[in-house]
Design a protein around this motif. Structure first.
Motif, PDB file in Angstrom:
ATOM      1  N   GLU A  59       0.799  -1.230   0.000  1.00  0.00           N
ATOM      2  CA  GLU A  59       0.000   0.000   0.000  1.00  0.00           C
ATOM      3  C   GLU A  59       0.830   1.277   0.000  1.00  0.00           C
ATOM      4  O   GLU A  59       0.294   2.360  -0.230  1.00  0.00           O
ATOM      5  CB  GLU A  59      -0.931   0.018   1.218  1.00  0.00           C
ATOM      6  CG  GLU A  59      -1.851  -1.195   1.323  1.00  0.00           C
ATOM      7  CD  GLU A  59      -2.772  -1.304   0.121  1.00  0.00           C
ATOM      8  OE1 GLU A  59      -3.236  -0.265  -0.380  1.00  0.00           O
ATOM      9  OE2 GLU A  59      -3.009  -2.440  -0.330  1.00  0.00           O
ATOM     10  N   ILE A 177     -11.717 -12.047   1.870  1.00  0.00           N
ATOM     11  CA  ILE A 177     -10.816 -11.053   2.453  1.00  0.00           C
ATOM     12  C   ILE A 177      -9.572 -10.955   1.587  1.00  0.00           C
ATOM     13  O   ILE A 177      -8.863 -11.940   1.392  1.00  0.00           O
ATOM     14  CB  ILE A 177     -10.415 -11.431   3.888  1.00  0.00           C
ATOM     15  CG1 ILE A 177     -11.642 -11.538   4.783  1.00  0.00           C
ATOM     16  CG2 ILE A 177      -9.451 -10.398   4.466  1.00  0.00           C
ATOM     17  CD1 ILE A 177     -11.327 -11.942   6.203  1.00  0.00           C
ATOM     18  N   SER A 178      -9.304  -9.768   1.067  1.00  0.00           N
ATOM     19  CA  SER A 178      -8.142  -9.598   0.201  1.00  0.00           C
ATOM     20  C   SER A 178      -6.865  -9.483   1.027  1.00  0.00           C
ATOM     21  O   SER A 178      -6.881  -9.045   2.182  1.00  0.00           O
ATOM     22  CB  SER A 178      -8.307  -8.335  -0.656  1.00  0.00           C
ATOM     23  OG  SER A 178      -8.223  -7.178   0.137  1.00  0.00           O
ATOM     24  N   ARG A 180      -4.553  -7.393   0.573  1.00  0.00           N
ATOM     25  CA  ARG A 180      -4.279  -5.976   0.821  1.00  0.00           C
ATOM     26  C   ARG A 180      -5.023  -5.483   2.055  1.00  0.00           C
ATOM     27  O   ARG A 180      -4.486  -4.722   2.854  1.00  0.00           O
ATOM     28  CB  ARG A 180      -4.653  -5.158  -0.410  1.00  0.00           C
ATOM     29  CG  ARG A 180      -3.810  -5.477  -1.632  1.00  0.00           C
ATOM     30  CD  ARG A 180      -4.199  -4.633  -2.826  1.00  0.00           C
ATOM     31  NE  ARG A 180      -3.924  -3.219  -2.593  1.00  0.00           N
ATOM     32  CZ  ARG A 180      -4.176  -2.269  -3.498  1.00  0.00           C
ATOM     33  NH1 ARG A 180      -4.698  -2.590  -4.674  1.00  0.00           N
ATOM     34  NH2 ARG A 180      -3.902  -1.001  -3.207  1.00  0.00           N
ATOM     35  N   SER A 181      -6.261  -5.927   2.189  1.00  0.00           N
ATOM     36  CA  SER A 181      -7.034  -5.532   3.370  1.00  0.00           C
ATOM     37  C   SER A 181      -6.396  -6.067   4.638  1.00  0.00           C
ATOM     38  O   SER A 181      -6.302  -5.369   5.656  1.00  0.00           O
ATOM     39  CB  SER A 181      -8.478  -6.021   3.249  1.00  0.00           C
ATOM     40  OG  SER A 181      -9.131  -5.437   2.136  1.00  0.00           O
ATOM     41  N   VAL A 185      -4.875  -4.012   8.044  1.00  0.00           N
ATOM     42  CA  VAL A 185      -5.277  -4.340   9.413  1.00  0.00           C
ATOM     43  C   VAL A 185      -4.054  -4.717  10.243  1.00  0.00           C
ATOM     44  O   VAL A 185      -3.947  -4.362  11.425  1.00  0.00           O
ATOM     45  CB  VAL A 185      -6.312  -5.486   9.405  1.00  0.00           C
ATOM     46  CG1 VAL A 185      -6.635  -5.934  10.825  1.00  0.00           C
ATOM     47  CG2 VAL A 185      -7.589  -5.035   8.712  1.00  0.00           C
TER      48      VAL A 185
END
Length: 229
Positions: A59, A177-178, A180-181, A185
């Motif tokens: 990210e 759920i990716s 990246r997510s 977190v």
């Protein structure tokens, strides 16, 4: 499902064992300080390699940094509320809060990574860090006036059960759920972990153990880093 449950227990049972030891036994102050410092070292390694780095790689600094600072802010504010309510008795609940704030994202990541070897590495790293954190928090609770062992044990048991459920739930929804997510977190968890170290764990370890706890911290970092490698 069984594998997810076993992995969840693999993170929560060490935490519960650490809490029971801290609640039941009057450990020498310097031994407890060494355990806290060792746990701090493992948590530093976890933040570096398992929590922040994936978000930074996927990210970039802006989003990963915002998540990191968000996690730290949430813990600091929650810890402040606990301190205002409990005063000197706040350390134990603060460490339990830290175990939740960094444990939920870590266990979520564990639940969605059960098919690869990384799940085993993360499992061991989390389990190693949970023992001294819970031991220190429970021992702090034990030292406070009006200590209620049954209530404290149920608090830690509830935390352990919740973290087990998180692994199973994350495994159940892993298809939606990716990665990246999850990494964002995890960066949030890294911020909460750093705040736990700065506000609660390391000051207490240094106060009770003195200058030599720096070596225990370094040993904890080395162990966790080696596991992560």
């Amino acid at each position: 499902m069984l594998t997810a449950l076993l992995y969840g227990l693999g993170t929560s049972v060490p935490m519960l064992i650490g809490a029971v030891i801290g609640l039941r036994y009057d450990l020498p102050t310097k031994v407890l300080a060494a355990m806290m410092a060792f746990g701090a070292g493992t948590m530093i390694a976890a933040v570096t390699t398992e929590l922040f780095q994936p978000a930074f790689d996927s990210e970039g600094l802006l989003i990963a940094g915002a998540a990191l600072l968000g996690g730290a802010l949430v813990y600091v504010l929650a810890d402040r509320l606990i301190e205002r309510k409990l005063g000197p008795a706040a350390l134990g609940p603060a460490l339990m809060l830290g175990a939740l704030l960094d444990g939920i994202p870590e266990n979520t990541a564990l639940g969605v990574s059960l098919t690869g070897a990384g799940g085993i590495v993360l499992l061991v790293a989390v389990a190693v860090g949970n023992v001294p954190e819970a031991m220190a928090g429970a021992a702090s609770m034990r030292r406070q006036p009006g200590f209620a062992p049954r209530r404290a044990l149920w608090m830690w048991a509830g935390t352990a059960i919740l973290l087990t459920v998180v692994v199973v739930a994350a495994w159940a929804v892993s298809d939606v759920i990716s990665a990246r997510s999850i990494s964002v977190v995890q960066a949030f968890a890294g911020g909460a972990t750093l705040a736990v170290l700065a506000d609660s764990l390391m000051p207490e370890a240094y106060r009770d153990g003195g200058w030599w706890v720096g070596l225990s911290t370094a040993v904890g970092f080395l162990v966790a880093f080696a596991l992560g490698g």
